[in-house]
Design an enzyme around this catalytic site. Structure first.
Site, PDB file in Angstrom:
ATOM      1  N   GLU A  12       0.993  -0.896   0.251  1.00  0.00           N
ATOM      2  CA  GLU A  12       0.636  -0.106   0.195  1.00  0.00           C
ATOM      3  C   GLU A  12       0.824   1.127   0.771  1.00  0.00           C
ATOM      4  O   GLU A  12       0.481   2.587   0.484  1.00  0.00           O
ATOM      5  CB  GLU A  12      -0.910  -0.082   1.553  1.00  0.00           C
ATOM      6  CG  GLU A  12      -1.890  -1.381   1.676  1.00  0.00           C
ATOM      7  CD  GLU A  12      -2.404  -1.325   0.446  1.00  0.00           C
ATOM      8  OE1 GLU A  12      -2.935  -0.549  -0.697  1.00  0.00           O
ATOM      9  OE2 GLU A  12      -3.777  -2.240   0.081  1.00  0.00           O
ATOM     10  N   HIS A  17      -7.540  -2.952  10.198  1.00  0.00           N
ATOM     11  CA  HIS A  17      -8.269  -3.232   9.926  1.00  0.00           C
ATOM     12  C   HIS A  17      -9.384  -4.180  10.970  1.00  0.00           C
ATOM     13  O   HIS A  17      -9.590  -5.306  11.148  1.00  0.00           O
ATOM     14  CB  HIS A  17      -7.892  -5.233   9.474  1.00  0.00           C
ATOM     15  CG  HIS A  17      -7.253  -5.242   7.715  1.00  0.00           C
ATOM     16  ND1 HIS A  17      -6.722  -6.218   7.171  1.00  0.00           N
ATOM     17  CD2 HIS A  17      -7.121  -4.112   6.579  1.00  0.00           C
ATOM     18  CE1 HIS A  17      -5.834  -6.139   6.475  1.00  0.00           C
ATOM     19  NE2 HIS A  17      -6.060  -4.905   5.975  1.00  0.00           N
ATOM     20  N   GLU A  34     -17.026  11.720  23.224  1.00  0.00           N
ATOM     21  CA  GLU A  34     -15.815  11.755  22.393  1.00  0.00           C
ATOM     22  C   GLU A  34     -15.529  12.093  21.043  1.00  0.00           C
ATOM     23  O   GLU A  34     -14.380  12.888  20.845  1.00  0.00           O
ATOM     24  CB  GLU A  34     -14.375  11.395  23.143  1.00  0.00           C
ATOM     25  CG  GLU A  34     -14.214  11.396  24.434  1.00  0.00           C
ATOM     26  CD  GLU A  34     -13.228  11.782  25.047  1.00  0.00           C
ATOM     27  OE1 GLU A  34     -11.829  11.566  24.695  1.00  0.00           O
ATOM     28  OE2 GLU A  34     -13.377  13.532  25.496  1.00  0.00           O
ATOM     29  N   HIS A  55     -12.978  -3.464   4.169  1.00  0.00           N
ATOM     30  CA  HIS A  55     -11.642  -3.055   3.436  1.00  0.00           C
ATOM     31  C   HIS A  55     -10.756  -3.267   5.188  1.00  0.00           C
ATOM     32  O   HIS A  55      -9.976  -3.883   6.044  1.00  0.00           O
ATOM     33  CB  HIS A  55     -10.936  -3.229   2.384  1.00  0.00           C
ATOM     34  CG  HIS A  55      -9.143  -2.895   2.667  1.00  0.00           C
ATOM     35  ND1 HIS A  55      -8.992  -3.923   1.414  1.00  0.00           N
ATOM     36  CD2 HIS A  55      -8.542  -3.220   3.540  1.00  0.00           C
ATOM     37  CE1 HIS A  55      -7.104  -3.735   2.114  1.00  0.00           C
ATOM     38  NE2 HIS A  55      -7.166  -3.372   3.077  1.00  0.00           N
TER      39      HIS A  55
HETATM   40  O1  2HA Z   1      -1.283  -6.174   3.293  1.00  0.00           O
HETATM   41  O2  2HA Z   1      -3.761  -4.624   4.351  1.00  0.00           O
HETATM   42  O3  2HA Z   1      -4.211  -3.416   2.214  1.00  0.00           O
HETATM   43  C1  2HA Z   1      -1.589  -5.296   3.962  1.00  0.00           C
HETATM   44  C2  2HA Z   1      -3.224  -4.919   3.917  1.00  0.00           C
HETATM   45  C3  2HA Z   1      -3.139  -4.375   2.024  1.00  0.00           C
HETATM   46 ZN    ZN Z   2      -5.381  -3.750   4.099  1.00  0.00          ZN
END
Ligand code: 2HA
Ligand code: ZN
Length: 270
Positions: free
Chosen positions: A116, A141, A169, A210
């Protein structure tokens, strides 16, 4: 030359990755962090003329020419950062208008920066334009925010208002709100450009189905930003299926604005 593993930026990076893993935000190789370093700090620990490898980035970012970043590695597990920082992290300097990254330390198994990297570097550019103090871009995530993107309207105003209503908050911590991208293919320049555009107006950008991106002036602040949004999403999921009896009203939000000296995103409150 001092031992780089004792550098405050390194210690803080290792602690942050470890803590994010402990929070369950970074399963397997999930998530990535980039921290903009001051050249003077780097020079205390590294010979900056000693380039180990040069890696093409696949994009341009002239604003970042000559800048140094401590970055998590592609395919690497946050779980392992504390045990082998030199394998799982790297320090790179961007050159050639951002088209190349010179490796100065780390990725000792022959690895490279996170997949990324485009979203990170483009987000740094976008945030530095609005806040010269910005140093961190963080992706992870967190389960509740992710879950929320399956059941909540992805309209940014609606998504932000729901989070603000979940904890008192929230409006104080992220008055700029949360921007949202629809599902897109990750690891591409396209999602990098889209993320950076969203970063121009908010420090939090949700990637539907995601995860989330956060930006801030240090690792602690950025972690806290994501932590607060994730807590709000957790409350939302606890109450979303129940009849709503009480909420934080817009009138009360205005009281919070006045009390804490923050200004809610334009048009987000009545
Ligand atoms: O693999 O979170 O978005 C790392 C990640 C890809
Ligand atoms: Zn990711």
């Amino acid at each position: 030359m001092k031992d780089i593993l004792t550098a405050p930026f390194m210690v803080e990076m290792i602690r942050t990755a470890t803590n994010m893993y402990a929070h369950g935000w970074d399963e397997r190789n999930g998530g990535n962090i980039s921290l903009l370093l001051d050249e003077a700090d780097v020079r205390e620990y590294l010979d900056t003329d000693n380039v180990l490898r040069t890696v093409p980035t696949g994009f341009e970012a002239p604003e970042l020419e000559g800048k140094y970043f401590l970055v998590t590695g592609t395919g690497k597990y946050f779980k392992n950062v504390q045990y082998a920082p030199d394998v799982n992290l790297g320090i790179v300097r961007l050159t050639d208008g951002g088209k190349k990254a010179e490796l100065l330390w780390g990725y000792t198994d022959g690895g490279r920066f996170t997949s990324e990297f485009p979203a990170h570097m483009m987000s740094h550019v976008a945030r530095l334009r609005v806040d010269p103090e910005n140093r961190v871009v963080m992706h992870c995530h967190p389960a509740n925010l992710l879950a929320m993107t399956y059941v909540h309207d992805l309209d940014e105003r609606a998504f932000t208002r729901t989070l603000w209503q979940m904890c008192t908050e929230c409006i104080v911590v992220f008055p700029d709100g949360v921007n949202v991208l629809p599902w897109m293919l990750c690891g591409t320049n396209e999602i990098g450009i889209a993320t950076a555009q969203k970063m121009a107006t908010a420090r939090l950008v949700v990637w539907a189905q995601h995860g989330i991106y956060g930006a801030g002036k240090d690792l602690d602040e950025t972690f806290g930003l994501i932590e607060t949004a994730e807590k709000a999403a957790e409350i939302y999921l606890k109450i979303a299926h129940l009849p709503l009896v009480n909420t934080i009203t817009d009138e009360q939000m205005h009281l919070l604005e006045a009390r804490f000296g923050v200004k809610a995103r334009e048009g987000y409150l009545q």
